[in-house]
Design an enzyme around this catalytic site. Structure first.
Site, PDB file in Angstrom:
ATOM      1  N   PHE A  19      57.622 -29.231 -34.316  1.00 15.18           N
ATOM      2  CA  PHE A  19      57.667 -27.800 -34.651  1.00 15.18           C
ATOM      3  C   PHE A  19      56.834 -26.959 -33.672  1.00 15.18           C
ATOM      4  CE2 PHE A  19      55.290 -24.729 -37.605  1.00 15.18           C
ATOM      5  CZ  PHE A  19      56.099 -23.655 -37.265  1.00 15.18           C
ATOM      6  N   ASP A  38      57.342 -38.176 -27.315  1.00 13.13           N
ATOM      7  CA  ASP A  38      57.622 -37.959 -28.743  1.00 13.13           C
ATOM      8  C   ASP A  38      58.362 -39.185 -29.268  1.00 13.13           C
ATOM      9  OD1 ASP A  38      57.938 -34.919 -30.366  1.00 13.13           O
ATOM     10  OD2 ASP A  38      58.705 -36.757 -31.286  1.00 13.13           O
ATOM     11  N   THR A  42      60.128 -37.117 -36.342  1.00 14.28           N
ATOM     12  CA  THR A  42      60.396 -35.813 -36.975  1.00 14.28           C
ATOM     13  C   THR A  42      60.803 -34.772 -35.933  1.00 14.28           C
ATOM     14  OG1 THR A  42      58.049 -35.270 -36.834  1.00 14.28           O
ATOM     15  CG2 THR A  42      58.800 -36.189 -38.922  1.00 14.28           C
ATOM     16  N   TYR A 145      43.734 -37.056 -43.980  1.00 12.51           N
ATOM     17  CA  TYR A 145      44.233 -36.219 -42.878  1.00 12.51           C
ATOM     18  C   TYR A 145      43.108 -35.338 -42.326  1.00 12.51           C
ATOM     19  CZ  TYR A 145      46.803 -32.433 -40.564  1.00 12.51           C
ATOM     20  OH  TYR A 145      47.241 -31.505 -39.662  1.00 12.51           O
ATOM     21  N   LYS A 149      41.363 -35.427 -38.637  1.00 13.86           N
ATOM     22  CA  LYS A 149      41.358 -34.251 -37.748  1.00 13.86           C
ATOM     23  C   LYS A 149      39.920 -33.849 -37.404  1.00 13.86           C
ATOM     24  CE  LYS A 149      45.678 -33.171 -36.910  1.00 13.86           C
ATOM     25  NZ  LYS A 149      46.245 -33.015 -35.568  1.00 13.86           N
ATOM     26  N   VAL A 187      54.979 -24.172 -47.229  1.00 10.78           N
ATOM     27  CA  VAL A 187      55.471 -23.359 -48.335  1.00 10.78           C
ATOM     28  C   VAL A 187      56.453 -22.278 -47.883  1.00 10.78           C
ATOM     29  CG1 VAL A 187      53.424 -21.833 -48.272  1.00 10.78           C
ATOM     30  CG2 VAL A 187      54.716 -22.099 -50.386  1.00 10.78           C
ATOM     31  N   ILE A 188      56.286 -21.710 -46.700  1.00 12.86           N
ATOM     32  CA  ILE A 188      57.184 -20.618 -46.290  1.00 12.86           C
ATOM     33  C   ILE A 188      58.607 -21.136 -46.097  1.00 12.86           C
ATOM     34  CG2 ILE A 188      57.727 -18.990 -44.405  1.00 12.86           C
ATOM     35  CD1 ILE A 188      54.835 -18.201 -44.365  1.00 12.86           C
TER      36      ILE A 188
HETATM   37  C1  UD2 Z   1      48.185 -26.858 -44.791  1.00  8.35           C
HETATM   38  C2  UD2 Z   1      48.831 -27.699 -43.716  1.00  8.35           C
HETATM   39  C3  UD2 Z   1      48.185 -29.062 -43.649  1.00  8.35           C
HETATM   40  C4  UD2 Z   1      46.683 -28.961 -43.509  1.00  8.35           C
HETATM   41  C5  UD2 Z   1      46.138 -28.034 -44.602  1.00  8.35           C
HETATM   42  C6  UD2 Z   1      44.667 -27.762 -44.353  1.00  8.35           C
HETATM   43  C7  UD2 Z   1      51.131 -26.962 -43.596  1.00  8.35           C
HETATM   44  C8  UD2 Z   1      52.539 -27.298 -43.895  1.00  8.35           C
HETATM   45  N1  UD2 Z   1      50.222 -27.874 -44.017  1.00  8.35           N
HETATM   46  O1  UD2 Z   1      48.395 -27.435 -46.057  1.00  8.35           O
HETATM   47  O2  UD2 Z   1      48.726 -29.788 -42.550  1.00  8.35           O
HETATM   48  O3  UD2 Z   1      46.365 -28.473 -42.228  1.00  8.35           O
HETATM   49  O4  UD2 Z   1      46.792 -26.768 -44.594  1.00  8.35           O
HETATM   50  O5  UD2 Z   1      44.048 -27.363 -45.512  1.00  8.35           O
HETATM   51  O6  UD2 Z   1      50.816 -25.981 -42.976  1.00  8.35           O
HETATM   52  N2  UD2 Z   1      53.125 -24.446 -52.602  1.00  8.35           N
HETATM   53  C9  UD2 Z   1      53.871 -23.967 -53.689  1.00  8.35           C
HETATM   54  N3  UD2 Z   1      55.184 -24.327 -53.768  1.00  8.35           N
HETATM   55  C10 UD2 Z   1      55.795 -25.146 -52.853  1.00  8.35           C
HETATM   56  C11 UD2 Z   1      55.039 -25.618 -51.755  1.00  8.35           C
HETATM   57  C12 UD2 Z   1      53.703 -25.247 -51.656  1.00  8.35           C
HETATM   58  O7  UD2 Z   1      53.355 -23.239 -54.528  1.00  8.35           O
HETATM   59  O8  UD2 Z   1      56.993 -25.415 -53.009  1.00  8.35           O
HETATM   60  C13 UD2 Z   1      51.704 -24.064 -52.514  1.00  8.35           C
HETATM   61  C14 UD2 Z   1      50.786 -25.268 -52.404  1.00  8.35           C
HETATM   62  O9  UD2 Z   1      50.430 -25.770 -53.682  1.00  8.35           O
HETATM   63  C15 UD2 Z   1      49.595 -24.650 -51.678  1.00  8.35           C
HETATM   64  C16 UD2 Z   1      50.230 -23.586 -50.774  1.00  8.35           C
HETATM   65  O10 UD2 Z   1      51.531 -23.345 -51.305  1.00  8.35           O
HETATM   66  O11 UD2 Z   1      48.736 -24.027 -52.593  1.00  8.35           O
HETATM   67  C17 UD2 Z   1      50.349 -24.008 -49.331  1.00  8.35           C
HETATM   68  O12 UD2 Z   1      50.961 -25.291 -49.267  1.00  8.35           O
HETATM   69  P1  UD2 Z   1      51.451 -25.943 -47.880  1.00  8.35           P
HETATM   70  O13 UD2 Z   1      51.946 -27.319 -48.207  1.00  8.35           O
HETATM   71  O14 UD2 Z   1      52.368 -25.035 -47.179  1.00  8.35           O
HETATM   72  O15 UD2 Z   1      50.144 -26.004 -46.988  1.00  8.35           O
HETATM   73  P2  UD2 Z   1      48.643 -26.515 -47.301  1.00  8.35           P
HETATM   74  O16 UD2 Z   1      47.776 -25.307 -47.287  1.00  8.35           O
HETATM   75  O17 UD2 Z   1      48.591 -27.407 -48.473  1.00  8.35           O
END
Ligand code: UD2
Length: 329
Positions: A19, A38, A42, A145, A149, A187-188
């Site tokens: 990505f 790569d 993915t 993870y 990192k 999530v986006i």
């Molecule tokens: C992000 C990074 C991860 C790591 C982390 C550091 C992404 C994809 N992942 O995880 O690699 O760096 O930050 O803390 O950028 N959510 C919903 N519904 C859904 C999916 C997600 O409500 O269908 C919520 C989820 O519970 C969370 C928020 O959205 O509160 C963000 O989730 P995420 O998986 O996009 O990213 P995050 O912050 O867990």
């Protein structure tokens, strides 16, 4: 500050078909000799321009890595197993790529005397004690993870101290944009897919948790700055400085897509971080980087790209909402 043009260099992008890596390759390929290593586990070949050299292989394979890195003067290290939940299920497996193989990349850079820009993560901070979170905040990652990192981030900085190698660690907040796909994509892209399909938009928990969403084209600009910055041996936050709740995000996406999807709540994610947001002062001051694309225009451009794809029209990058003014809104 303008982003420096990088030209006539020999550059390796690990994870260059993924990505973030593939967007970076797009920016570099026209003016440089670019190589990509790569596994394509993915990553996607379709995202790579024709004029790059592709080495299909694992950064944990010293022979493949050596071949890819021979003669390079710059390495962008983006190969990783990015799923936090997978790292919880199988910590050794993710450690092999995210830390052990990453050390091979640093060693190879040392061999070639090449600058290295490493993809670190806001995951290093864990649950921040203060917001916004600055680079000097305490680091206490709750997931394998994040631990991996953090170790990589520290190694990256120490390689400058110990061996004089010009290194930079970029701590990404929540990156989004075109080509983000798959089960761990964020999530986006999940909400956009749900909204387009007219399916329920699924908020985990109460939706009041917040994130700092940064567009991938801003992340590319941060990488280009890191390739030339004088202040090496440092870690920099790469975010916008703005936080958005997951509830606001769901509503913004529903409005932007004109979807009639319902917004529903399900159980919160185990171990979820409540709030995350970047203090951008150090990156502004020392890296010369500020995000330019705000969330609304970034989402708008994703929605337009999607409808253009279905009508065959071409849309450009999202409009920059902050050029040099320092006001981000
Ligand atoms: C992000 C990074 C991860 C790591 C982390 C550091 C992404 C994809 N992942 O995880 O690699 O760096 O930050 O803390 O950028 N959510 C919903 N519904 C859904 C999916 C997600 O409500 O269908 C919520 C989820 O519970 C969370 C928020 O959205 O509160 C963000 O989730 P995420 O998986 O996009 O990213 P995050 O912050 O867990």
């Amino acid at each position: 500050m303008d982003t420096p043009a990088i030209s006539d260099r020999t550059i390796l992008v690990t994870g260059g078909a993924g990505f973030i890596g593939s967007h970076l390759v797009d920016a570099l390929a026209p003016h440089n000799e670019v190589r990509v290593i790569d596994t394509f586990a993915t990553g996607d070949r379709a995202h790579l321009p024709d004029d790059v050299t592709v080495i299909e292989g694992d950064i944990g394979d010293p022979i493949a890595l050596q071949r890819a890195a021979r003669g390079v003067d710059l390495i962008f290290h983006h190969a990783a197993l990015v799923s936090v939940s997978q790292s919880v299920d199988a910590p050794r497996q993710s450690n092999r790529t995210n830390l052990e193989a990453s050390l091979l990349v640093l060693e190879q850079a040392r061999q070639e005397d090449a600058r290295v820009v490493v993809a670190s993560s806001a995951a290093v901070y864990g649950h921040p004690e203060e917001l916004p979170v600055s680079e000097s905040a305490s680091t206490n990652p709750p997931s394998p993870y994040g631990i991996q990192k953090l170790a990589l981030d520290q190694y990256t900085r120490r390689y400058e101290e110990l061996y004089g190698l010009p290194t930079v660690a970029l701590r990404y907040f929540n990156v989004y944009g075109p080509r983000q796909q798959g089960p761990y994509s964020g999530v986006i892209s999940t909400f956009l897919e749900q909204a387009r399909a007219g399916d329920p938009i699924t908020i985990e928990g109460d939706g009041q948790q917040s994130r700092d969403f940064v567009h991938v084209s801003d992340v590319v600009r941060a990488n280009l700055r890191a390739a030339t910055v004088d202040a090496v041996g440092e870690a920099y936050n790469v975010g916008t400085g703005e936080r958005t709740t997951v509830r606001e995000l769901a509503e913004t996406i529903r409005d932007a897509t004109g979807s009639s999807s319902q917004i529903v709540h399900r159980d919160p994610r185990a171990g979820d971080i409540r709030h995350s947001g970047a203090d951008t002062a150090k990156a502004t001051r020392k890296l010369g980087f500020e995000a330019r694309i705000n969330l609304e225009s970034g989402i708008q451009s994703l929605v337009e790209a999607d409808s253009a794809a279905s009508t065959g029209k071409d849309v450009g990058s999202p409009p920059e909402t902050n050029s040099e003014s320092g006001t981000y809104s």
